[in-house]
Enzyme design. Structure first.
Site, PDB file in Angstrom:
ATOM      1  N   GLU A  70      60.934 -66.168 -30.753  1.00  0.00           N
ATOM      2  CA  GLU A  70      59.781 -65.271 -30.711  1.00  0.00           C
ATOM      3  C   GLU A  70      59.434 -64.925 -29.261  1.00  0.00           C
ATOM      4  O   GLU A  70      59.434 -65.789 -28.380  1.00  0.00           O
ATOM      5  CB  GLU A  70      58.583 -65.957 -31.379  1.00  0.00           C
ATOM      6  CG  GLU A  70      57.306 -65.129 -31.361  1.00  0.00           C
ATOM      7  CD  GLU A  70      56.091 -65.886 -31.880  1.00  0.00           C
ATOM      8  OE1 GLU A  70      55.122 -65.231 -32.294  1.00  0.00           O
ATOM      9  OE2 GLU A  70      56.117 -67.147 -31.865  1.00  0.00           O
ATOM     10  N   LYS A 108      55.252 -60.055 -38.016  1.00  0.00           N
ATOM     11  CA  LYS A 108      54.487 -61.286 -38.167  1.00  0.00           C
ATOM     12  C   LYS A 108      53.250 -61.005 -39.006  1.00  0.00           C
ATOM     13  O   LYS A 108      52.501 -60.057 -38.737  1.00  0.00           O
ATOM     14  CB  LYS A 108      54.100 -61.838 -36.791  1.00  0.00           C
ATOM     15  CG  LYS A 108      53.512 -63.245 -36.820  1.00  0.00           C
ATOM     16  CD  LYS A 108      53.385 -63.800 -35.408  1.00  0.00           C
ATOM     17  CE  LYS A 108      52.939 -65.259 -35.413  1.00  0.00           C
ATOM     18  NZ  LYS A 108      52.903 -65.819 -34.038  1.00  0.00           N
ATOM     19  N   CYS A 151      57.221 -67.679 -36.461  1.00  0.00           N
ATOM     20  CA  CYS A 151      56.401 -68.800 -35.993  1.00  0.00           C
ATOM     21  C   CYS A 151      55.297 -69.228 -36.964  1.00  0.00           C
ATOM     22  O   CYS A 151      55.563 -69.898 -37.949  1.00  0.00           O
ATOM     23  CB  CYS A 151      55.822 -68.442 -34.622  1.00  0.00           C
ATOM     24  SG  CYS A 151      55.222 -69.874 -33.684  1.00  0.00           S
TER      25      CYS A 151
END
Length: 586
Positions: free
Chosen positions: A269, A344, A378
């Site tokens: 990321e 995300k 993440c």
């Protein structure tokens, strides 16, 4: 049961075995209540079977004596699953129904000498049948099983009720219980299947075992592989002169992992964060929006490398601005030249506070030449619902590019990723950034240990970790994962988490949402590689509605390290203790 045994052998039936085979049949069927003159196969029948389908006829021997057998044909799936009789499916015992172009291994008989029962010899025969089914690329094994104890309950139970009670072990039926324990499922109940079977009241249970490896249309090229090689990049944060320096470093890793035959390359990321160094005089929110202009040329270059190095590249993530909103996005650049975008979903307090970032709204999986995959960035892996939705779509591998600054942040990502692997019966690959980046605000320290996690069962590592990198060291790990092991786990695992869910009590489903704010590449300003290597002009940041974002953007802050938040805690005794804390990443 025979007690002294020196040797057990399983092999194909031979005509020389017939005398012992007949004796075994007579012993096996002596107590069966059937209105038949001779409830066993004649020598001519066995010769016929061995002539048309020798590999389908199996025997098990104990100390060189035939004590059991399994006999089979190959038939058309439609014929096997519609109502039929034993006489019809065997072609009036001529076996003319055998069809090498059929899709089903049909079991016409299986028996064990009563003296040798209890040794699980029947299970050996069934396992051999399953192997044969897989080797011949047949769709399934089907047979009609007797219910020898049904006559004792036929006055009070229907066949359906009887089967359910056998399944729940409230009633013992030696034949039906054995089939159910060998992973066969009930298709239907058939009447008048085997005329004269008084014990079963002329009923039979049509049962099937599905071959999970069956390929209806096998091809010689472009077949989907079962062993997939993953190349994971643990990226060192370092100052970069320009975007070309980033490309040079990225291509080094792509060249390395593709040289080892990797099918996927995974980057972390926000590995592009060093490009913010040129904008450190701006606020964090302004600086990250400046490097969002690089995302399109980065995507194009990674697409080119995916083709030239013949590898699927997961580009970690990078910022993208759409309609004034800042998103954290990445690209799946496939080796066929196409690409797909992922965003995300969940944004950390740090990303909101310092950058004014917002989350995406699309949950999806991706079809690749190596199976169906999922990608989460993440923090998303800490929300189990997302992975479960992807698992329901058939995800085999979950990729998680991450960025964490501290060990406790990494621990959250690691253990949540391991949990996702176990509860969704899939592989999870995580890759992060390491090292320090003192020249970029809000990106000063990183901690990572790149790894591949597995489910927890006998076919996998006992600790659920396939491979791990050295913590906080720039390196790659190259790992093979076997998708066939996942198929076996789904069907035959010690526990079957996906199958055993109580969906009568709970269910997870996607909510329909508007995607009008989802980032679209068509609306991103076109920036050439030449433009990207030059120093871009500052981009004016549009006002945003969130209080945290507005406070960071208007007016822009000076180029200093972000002022940590102050938290005041009052312990017992009334003395104030001031501590400082920056919201953690990841």
């Amino acid at each position: 049961m025979q007690t002294e045994i020196n040797k057990v052998e399983l092999r194909n039936l031979r005509i020389e075995d017939y005398k012992e085979l007949r004796l075994t049949m007579q012993h096996a069927y002596k107590d069966v209540d059937m209105d038949m003159d001779e409830p066993y196969w004649g020598e001519k029948d066995i010769k016929r079977l061995l002539k048309i389908f020798p590999e389908g006829q199996l025997v098990v021997l104990v100390d060189d004596k035939v004590v059991g057998s399994a006999l089979s044909l190959i038939v058309d799936h439609k014929k096997a699953t519609t109502n039929h009789t034993y006489e019809k499916i065997t072609g009036n015992y001529s076996f003319d129904t055998h069809d090498y172009d059929g899709e089903v291994l049909y079991g016409i008989d299986v028996f064990i000498d009563p003296e040798y029962r209890g040794l699980r010899l029947g299970r050996r025969l069934y396992e051999a049948r399953k192997e044969l089914c897989e080797q011949l690329n047949l769709r399934s094994i089907i047979f009609a099983g007797r219910m020898p104890n049904f006559n004792e309950y036929s006055d009070e139970l229907t066949p359906k009720e009887y089967i359910e009670k056998v399944r729940l072990k409230e009633i013992h039926d030696p034949v039906l219980a054995f089939q159910l324990s060998n992973d066969f499922h009930v298709i239907k109940v058939m009447r008048n299947y085997l005329e004269g079977d008084n014990d079963s009241q002329d009923y039979a249970v049509l049962m099937e075992w599905n071959n999970i490896y069956y390929d209806k249309s096998p091809v010689l090229i472009n077949t989907r592989k079962s062993i997939i090689r993953l190349g994971l990049v643990q990226w060192q944060m370092r100052p970069l002169a320009n975007v070309e320096a980033l490309f040079e470093q990225a291509e080094f890793f792509i060249d390395a992992v593709s040289g080892y035959g990797s099918d996927f390359a995974l980057f972390p990321e926000l590995f592009v964060a060093p490009l913010m160094a040129d904008f450190n005089h701006l606020s964090e929110a302004d600086a990250i929006r400046e490097i969002a202009r690089y995302s399109e040329p980065i995507r194009k270059r990674f697409q080119e490398m995916a083709i030239s190095y013949n590898i699927n590249i997961i580009t970690g993530s990078m910022p993208m601005v759409e309609d004034g909103n800042l998103y954290n996005v990445g690209f799946l650049c496939k080796r066929d030249g196409t690409f797909e975008t992922y965003t995300k979903i969940h944004i950390t307090p740090n990303e909101v506070s310092y950058w004014g970032m917002v989350g995406g709204s699309e949950i999806k999986t991706f079809d690749t030449d190596c199976g169906k995959i999922g990608i989460m960035i993440c923090y998303d892996v800490e929300f189990p619902e997302l992975a479960r939705l992807m698992a329901d779509e058939g995800m085999d591998i979950l990729f998680v590019p991450f960025l964490t600054d501290t060990q406790n942040g990494y621990t959250r990502v690691k253990h949540c990723a391991q949990a996702r692997a176990i509860e969704n019966e899939c592989y999870v690959a995580i890759a992060g950034c390491v090292g320090n980046l003192p020249g970029v605000n809000n990106m000063d320290i990183q901690y990572a240990q790149t790894a591949v996690f597995t489910p927890s069962d006998f076919s996998f590592p006992s600790n659920g970790i396939k491979a791990e990198a050295t913590p906080n060291t720039e390196m790659t790990i190259i790992v093979d994962v076997d998708l066939d092991l996942l198929k076996e786990l789904h069907e035959f695992g010690s526990v079957r988490i996906l199958k055993d869910r109580r969906q009568d009590l709970y269910r997870i489903k996607k909510q329909p949402v508007s995607r009008k704010n989802e980032p679209k590449l068509d609306d991103v300003p076109d920036l050439t590689i030449e433009d990207a290597t030059a120093e871009p002009k500052p981009v004016k940041v549009p006002a945003r509605t969130t209080r945290a974002a507005t406070a960071r953007v208007t007016p822009p802050r000076a180029a200093t390290t972000p002022k940590p938040k102050v938290i005041v805690a009052k312990p017992v005794g009334g003395t104030e203790i001031k501590t400082t804390r920056r919201p953690a990443k990841g």
